[in-house]
Design an enzyme around this catalytic site. Structure first.
Site, short mmCIF file in Angstrom:
data_model
loop_
_atom_site.label_atom_id
_atom_site.label_comp_id
_atom_site.label_asym_id
_atom_site.label_seq_id
_atom_site.Cartn_x
_atom_site.Cartn_y
_atom_site.Cartn_z
N TYR A 177 8.31 -2.12 13.18
CA TYR A 177 8.29 -2.77 11.87
C TYR A 177 7.14 -3.76 11.75
O TYR A 177 6.63 -3.99 10.66
CB TYR A 177 9.60 -3.54 11.65
CG TYR A 177 10.74 -2.69 11.15
CD1 TYR A 177 11.34 -1.75 11.99
CD2 TYR A 177 11.24 -2.83 9.87
CE1 TYR A 177 12.41 -0.99 11.54
CE2 TYR A 177 12.30 -2.08 9.42
CZ TYR A 177 12.89 -1.16 10.25
OH TYR A 177 13.93 -0.40 9.81
N LYS A 186 14.61 4.20 24.93
CA LYS A 186 14.08 5.55 25.15
C LYS A 186 13.14 5.43 26.35
O LYS A 186 11.95 5.71 26.28
CB LYS A 186 13.36 6.02 23.87
CG LYS A 186 12.92 7.47 23.88
CD LYS A 186 14.05 8.48 23.77
CE LYS A 186 13.52 9.89 23.92
NZ LYS A 186 14.58 10.92 23.98
N ASP A 227 18.30 -0.04 13.34
CA ASP A 227 18.36 0.32 11.92
C ASP A 227 19.07 1.66 11.77
O ASP A 227 19.98 1.82 10.96
CB ASP A 227 16.94 0.40 11.35
CG ASP A 227 16.92 0.79 9.88
OD1 ASP A 227 17.70 0.19 9.11
OD2 ASP A 227 16.16 1.70 9.52
N ASP A 256 18.83 8.86 21.70
CA ASP A 256 19.29 10.17 21.19
C ASP A 256 20.71 10.46 21.66
O ASP A 256 21.57 10.89 20.88
CB ASP A 256 18.30 11.29 21.56
CG ASP A 256 17.90 11.31 23.03
OD1 ASP A 256 18.26 10.36 23.76
OD2 ASP A 256 17.24 12.28 23.46
N ASP A 265 23.24 2.35 10.51
CA ASP A 265 23.60 3.21 9.37
C ASP A 265 24.58 4.29 9.83
O ASP A 265 25.57 4.57 9.17
CB ASP A 265 22.36 3.91 8.79
CG ASP A 265 21.81 3.21 7.55
OD1 ASP A 265 21.78 1.97 7.54
OD2 ASP A 265 21.40 3.92 6.60
C1 IPM Z 1 18.18 -2.61 6.66
C2 IPM Z 1 17.23 -1.95 5.72
C3 IPM Z 1 15.85 -2.57 5.89
C4 IPM Z 1 15.41 -2.31 7.30
C5 IPM Z 1 14.79 -2.09 4.89
C6 IPM Z 1 15.23 -2.26 3.46
C7 IPM Z 1 13.47 -2.78 5.11
O1 IPM Z 1 17.22 -0.57 5.91
O2 IPM Z 1 18.40 -3.82 6.55
O3 IPM Z 1 18.75 -1.93 7.51
O4 IPM Z 1 14.87 -1.23 7.61
O5 IPM Z 1 15.60 -3.20 8.14
MN MN Z 2 18.68 0.13 7.35
#
Ligand code: IPM
Ligand code: MN
Length: 372
Positions: free
Chosen positions: A141, A189, A245, A221, A249
């Site tokens: 990032y 990794k 990240d 993975d 999710d």
């Molecule tokens: C999160 C989001 C952010 C990230 C984006 C919006 C920059 O996906 O907070 O998980 O990738 O950190």
């Molecule tokens: Mn995210």
């Protein structure tokens, strides 16, 4: 107590869910006789539209004067043509960097009431309770150099970590593990990446200071599979920025929906609180957004920035009760299950609020519980 909170509602469903979170905070403040001062500020796409930049200097400066910052979501498809550095998301990355919080706590809990709402079988998720600790200021990032050389048809990003960056987030993760089930899974990794080899070496070094914590290392993975097949085996999961990240999710599946997940970013000048979900422009304004991620984020704010563990627990409990009674937003209402009622964003917010108010009448939250 006077608590000054920056409100960075942002784009899409950000303002809708943030409203519900703010209502919850205000109810707690009133019950305690505290004053919470909210400072609404622009970030993301709305800030680009208004000021031509996703993080106006005013927003950053004001946020730095606050005790905590509550963010909704950023992102708007109308800016998809812009380079990453000019998009709404850049505003979020810039404020994260400027506030300095490097440890992003993302709890993922399998609620019993949602067992039938997760696409995973109930016996797989039952009582899963994971705390992701995502490093938030390093890796791909922020690594330099980065560029898209259009003439050469080539683009590059840099994954970089220093020993200190790994150590400081690892210490937070180990500390948290000692307050939970004393297990830490570090994700990397290391079979391919030097940054991961450094990561693993530093985690092993820090582990020596935490003899009570059992440490394991998993490749990212493999971890993606383990989270879906045996989520109950994990306690604290420590990851670098991008891996965290992605895996956080994914862990929305364990909980039933990404809309359920809160987060807190600690370690900087001002702690930043944001739900894990994005701006979901496709459902913005339809009343379909789940405010629970934002409401649980407000609870994390009280826990980590105001030392109000008791109030935070009442909020968590109000959410659990609403779910136990069958109340759902669209995202967690898969399959028309009998005994379930689907609510809009504001209806779910109001319901949780009424449960919190009822609890506040019988429970004192003026003794401040242990927080960290
Ligand atoms: C999160 C989001 C952010 C990230 C984006 C919006 C920059 O996906 O907070 O998980 O990738 O950190
Ligand atoms: Mn995210």
């Amino acid at each position: 107590m006077h608590l000054k909170i920056a409100i960075l509602a942002g784009d899409g469903i950000g303002p809708e869910v943030t409203n519900e979170a703010v209502n919850v905070l205000t109810t707690v403040a009133n019950a305690r006789g505290d004053v919470f001062e909210y400072v609404p500020l622009l970030i993301g796409g709305v800030a680009i539209t208004e000021h031509g930049t996703p993080l106006p200097p005013e927003t950053l400066q004001q946020t730095l004067s606050c005790d905590a910052a509550l963010l909704g979501a950023v992102g708007d498809n109308k800016f998809n043509h812009l380079p990453p550095s000019e998009r709404p998301e850049a505003g979020l990355l810039q404020i994260r960097a400027a506030l300095g919080g490097f440890a992003n706590l993302r709890p993922a809990i399998a609620y019993t009431a949602l067992a039938d709402n997760s696409p995973l079988r109930p016996e797989i998720t039952a009582s899963a309770d994971i705390l992701f600790v995502r490093e938030l200021l390093g890796g791909l990032y922020f690594g330099e150099p980065r560029a898209w050389d259009k003439a050469a048809n080539r683009a590059h990003n840099t994954m970089a970590y220093t020993r200190d960056e790994v150590e400081r987030v690892a210490r937070i993760a180990f500390d948290l593990a000692t307050k939970r089930r004393n297990k830490l899974t570090s994700v990397d990794k290391a079979n391919v990446l030097e940054t991961s080899q450094l990561w693993r070496a530093v985690v092993n070094e820090v582990a020596r200071d935490y003899p009570s914590v059992t440490v394991e290392h998993q490749y990212v993975d493999a971890m993606a599979i383990h989270l879906m097949t045996r989520p109950r085996d994990f306690d604290v999961v420590l990851t670098e920025n991008l891996f965290g990240d992605i895996l956080s999710d994914e862990s929305g599946v364990i909980t039933g929906s990404l809309g359920m997940l809160p987060s807190a970013t600690l370690g900087g000048k001002v702690n930043l609180y944001e739900p894990v979900h994005g701006s979901a422009p496709d459902i913005a304004g339809t009343g379909k957004a789940n405010p629970i991620g934002a409401i649980l984020t407000a609870a994390m704010l009280l826990r980590h920035s105001a030392n109000m563990e008791a109030a935070a627990r009442l909020i968590d409990d109000a959410v659990t009760e609403a779910l136990n009674q069958g109340y759902r937003t669209t995202d967690i209402a898969h399959g028309n299950i009998a005994g379930q009622t689907t609510l809009s964003t504001t209806e779910m917010g109001a319901l949780i609020l009424s449960k919190l108010e009822a609890a506040l009448e019988t429970t004192s939250i003026n003794d401040q519980g242990a927080a960290q």
